[in-house]
Design an enzyme around this catalytic site. Structure first.
Site, PDB file in Angstrom:
ATOM      1  N   TYR A  45      38.761 -93.337 -16.945  1.00  0.00           N
ATOM      2  CA  TYR A  45      39.921 -94.051 -17.637  1.00  0.00           C
ATOM      3  C   TYR A  45      41.024 -93.011 -17.944  1.00  0.00           C
ATOM      4  CZ  TYR A  45      42.145 -98.287 -19.339  1.00  0.00           C
ATOM      5  OH  TYR A  45      42.775 -99.214 -19.735  1.00  0.00           O
ATOM      6  N   LYS A  74      46.469 -96.261 -23.514  1.00  0.00           N
ATOM      7  CA  LYS A  74      46.140 -97.583 -24.573  1.00  0.00           C
ATOM      8  C   LYS A  74      45.978 -97.193 -25.805  1.00  0.00           C
ATOM      9  CE  LYS A  74      45.480-100.653 -20.983  1.00  0.00           C
ATOM     10  NZ  LYS A  74      46.720-101.824 -20.622  1.00  0.00           N
ATOM     11  N   ILE A 116      45.319-111.325 -14.616  1.00  0.00           N
ATOM     12  CA  ILE A 116      44.908-111.657 -15.853  1.00  0.00           C
ATOM     13  C   ILE A 116      46.222-112.363 -16.335  1.00  0.00           C
ATOM     14  CG2 ILE A 116      44.532-111.108 -18.175  1.00  0.00           C
ATOM     15  CD1 ILE A 116      42.783-108.920 -17.413  1.00  0.00           C
TER      16      ILE A 116
HETATM   17  C1  N5H Z   1      36.931 -97.028 -16.475  1.00  0.00           C
HETATM   18  C2  N5H Z   1      37.853 -97.915 -15.666  1.00  0.00           C
HETATM   19  C3  N5H Z   1      37.805 -97.708 -14.245  1.00  0.00           C
HETATM   20  C4  N5H Z   1      38.612 -96.449 -13.914  1.00  0.00           C
HETATM   21  C5  N5H Z   1      40.151 -96.369 -14.390  1.00  0.00           C
HETATM   22  C6  N5H Z   1      41.096 -97.551 -14.290  1.00  0.00           C
HETATM   23  C7  N5H Z   1      42.194 -97.408 -14.471  1.00  0.00           C
HETATM   24  C8  N5H Z   1      42.866 -98.588 -14.239  1.00  0.00           C
HETATM   25  C9  N5H Z   1      44.336 -98.959 -14.947  1.00  0.00           C
HETATM   26  C10 N5H Z   1      45.567 -98.513 -13.990  1.00  0.00           C
HETATM   27  C11 N5H Z   1      46.825 -99.456 -14.597  1.00  0.00           C
HETATM   28  C12 N5H Z   1      45.477 -98.814 -12.590  1.00  0.00           C
HETATM   29  C13 N5H Z   1      46.455 -98.168 -11.687  1.00  0.00           C
HETATM   30  O1  N5H Z   1      47.579 -97.875 -12.093  1.00  0.00           O
HETATM   31  C14 N5H Z   1      46.138 -98.255 -10.151  1.00  0.00           C
HETATM   32  C15 N5H Z   1      47.278 -97.337  -9.404  1.00  0.00           C
HETATM   33  O2  N5H Z   1      47.092 -95.985  -9.534  1.00  0.00           O
HETATM   34  C16 N5H Z   1      47.161 -97.922  -7.878  1.00  0.00           C
HETATM   35  N1  N5H Z   1      47.119 -99.442  -7.761  1.00  0.00           N
HETATM   36  C17 N5H Z   1      48.228 -99.956  -7.584  1.00  0.00           C
HETATM   37  O3  N5H Z   1      49.530 -99.234  -7.661  1.00  0.00           O
HETATM   38  C18 N5H Z   1      48.207-101.549  -7.548  1.00  0.00           C
HETATM   39  C19 N5H Z   1      48.674-101.682  -6.037  1.00  0.00           C
HETATM   40  C20 N5H Z   1      49.019-101.926  -8.702  1.00  0.00           C
HETATM   41  C21 N5H Z   1      49.198-103.402  -8.593  1.00  0.00           C
HETATM   42  O4  N5H Z   1      48.697-101.642  -9.734  1.00  0.00           O
HETATM   43  C22 N5H Z   1      49.309-101.658 -10.948  1.00  0.00           C
HETATM   44  N2  N5H Z   1      48.823-101.053 -12.247  1.00  0.00           N
HETATM   45  O5  N5H Z   1      50.685-101.387 -10.794  1.00  0.00           O
HETATM   46  C23 N5H Z   1      38.646 -99.220 -16.373  1.00  0.00           C
HETATM   47  C24 N5H Z   1      38.017-100.450 -15.965  1.00  0.00           C
HETATM   48  C25 N5H Z   1      36.504-100.492 -16.348  1.00  0.00           C
HETATM   49  C26 N5H Z   1      38.706-101.468 -16.562  1.00  0.00           C
HETATM   50  C27 N5H Z   1      40.262-101.659 -16.168  1.00  0.00           C
HETATM   51  C28 N5H Z   1      40.443-101.623 -14.719  1.00  0.00           C
HETATM   52  C29 N5H Z   1      41.093-101.342 -17.142  1.00  0.00           C
HETATM   53  C30 N5H Z   1      42.521-101.501 -17.073  1.00  0.00           C
HETATM   54  O6  N5H Z   1      43.409-101.031 -17.674  1.00  0.00           O
HETATM   55  O7  N5H Z   1      43.311-102.353 -15.792  1.00  0.00           O
END
Ligand code: N5H
Length: 259
Positions: A160, A167, A22
């Site tokens: 989430y 958040k 984004i």
């Molecule tokens: C209800 C939902 C779906 C379930 C929850 C999703 C949560 C997402 C947010 C976090 C930030 C994602 C995250 O930290 C993933 C990590 O554990 C593993 N991934 C990584 O490390 C990747 C490689 C890197 C790039 O990611 C990060 N964060 O550094 C929510 C969805 C419907 C909406 C959504 C996806 C919301 C959101 O906050 O992003």
């Protein structure tokens, strides 16, 4: 004709990991408006992606990269020093970073560990406070800060979990920062985006199902695009929104109004 001219303005953009981020969609809009961008990245992989992506932006030579881990105070200080030494007056900050461990998202909220709770809040919330404070002296009057949030802050969205709580803290931080920075003429707002398929959303249990639910129930009967989120962010980052601060603007195809 109405137009949005950001030429000569510099924005710090965090959170680009690839072209689907984004933050990248926002960067493209800012650059199209003529802005200069200072990108921060944590992973070398993201730095590499940015080096490949930046040449596609208008004003290619005006954009810079800075390695920054929001968990490290010294990195945040180094960014502030760089901005000061370069004599950059900032028109704004795009905060688009969040993290929660997979264990915290896969399981039940009640099982959130202390460590996992603190990590999610440190990366996803405190980073906004720390960056806003460090960059405060560089913000010009009229500057704007925009962060990204999600409906899980106010409703229970299964999986989430701790991110929803983080958040909620992020949105409250937007209001307190808006109050603190309001005297400097600096605004702080959030965009609450509907689900967008980005790297951060990848491999997350139930994500595809949520996209389907939005398509079925949202007033617009579809999901939103990163570009639509970027358009709203651009509004909040520009003078078009000069009277708006401390707000959460929903770009969710209307999903959030449904009972
Ligand atoms: C209800 C939902 C779906 C379930 C929850 C999703 C949560 C997402 C947010 C976090 C930030 C994602 C995250 O930290 C993933 C990590 O554990 C593993 N991934 C990584 O490390 C990747 C490689 C890197 C790039 O990611 C990060 N964060 O550094 C929510 C969805 C419907 C909406 C959504 C996806 C919301 C959101 O906050 O992003």
């Amino acid at each position: 004709m109405l137009c949005l001219d950001l030429s000569g303005r510099t924005y710090v953009v965090t959170g680009v990991t690839n072209e689907r981020s984004i933050a990248w969609a926002i960067a493209e809009k800012l650059a199209a408006g003529g802005a200069n961008l200072l990108f921060t990245y944590r992973l070398e992989r993201s730095g590499e992606a940015l080096r490949k992506l930046i040449p596609s932006l208008p004003g290619e030579g005006n954009h810079r990269l800075f390695s920054l881990d929001v968990e490290r105070d010294e990195d945040i200080e180094a960014l502030a020093t760089f901005v000061r030494e370069e004599g950059i007056s900032l028109a704004g900050l795009v905060h688009s970073v969040a993290f929660a461990r997979k264990e915290e998202l896969d399981g039940a909220f009640i099982d959130t560990s202390r460590e996992g709770f603190l990590l999610a809040h440190n990366v996803s919330v405190y980073s906004l406070v720390a960056l806003a404070r460090a960059l405060r002296p560089a913000f010009r009057p009229g500057a704007a800060v925009v962060t990204l949030t999600y409906l899980g802050s106010e409703r229970v969205v299964p999986h989430y979990n701790v991110m929803g709580v983080a958040k909620a803290a992020l949105e409250a931080s937007v209001r307190y920062l808006a109050y603190d920075l309001g005297g400097d003429g600096v605004r702080v707002n959030a965009v609450s985006a509907g689900p967008v398929r980005t790297l951060s959303a990848r491999g997350i249990a139930g994500f595809t199902r949520i996209l389907g639910i939005v398509e079925e129930r949202a007033p617009l009967r579809r999901n939103i695009t990163a570009e639509e989120v970027a358009n709203a962010a651009l509004f909040l980052l520009s003078d078009w929104s000069s009277g708006i601060t401390g707000e959460v603007l929903y770009v969710d195809a209307g999903y959030g109004i449904m009972g």
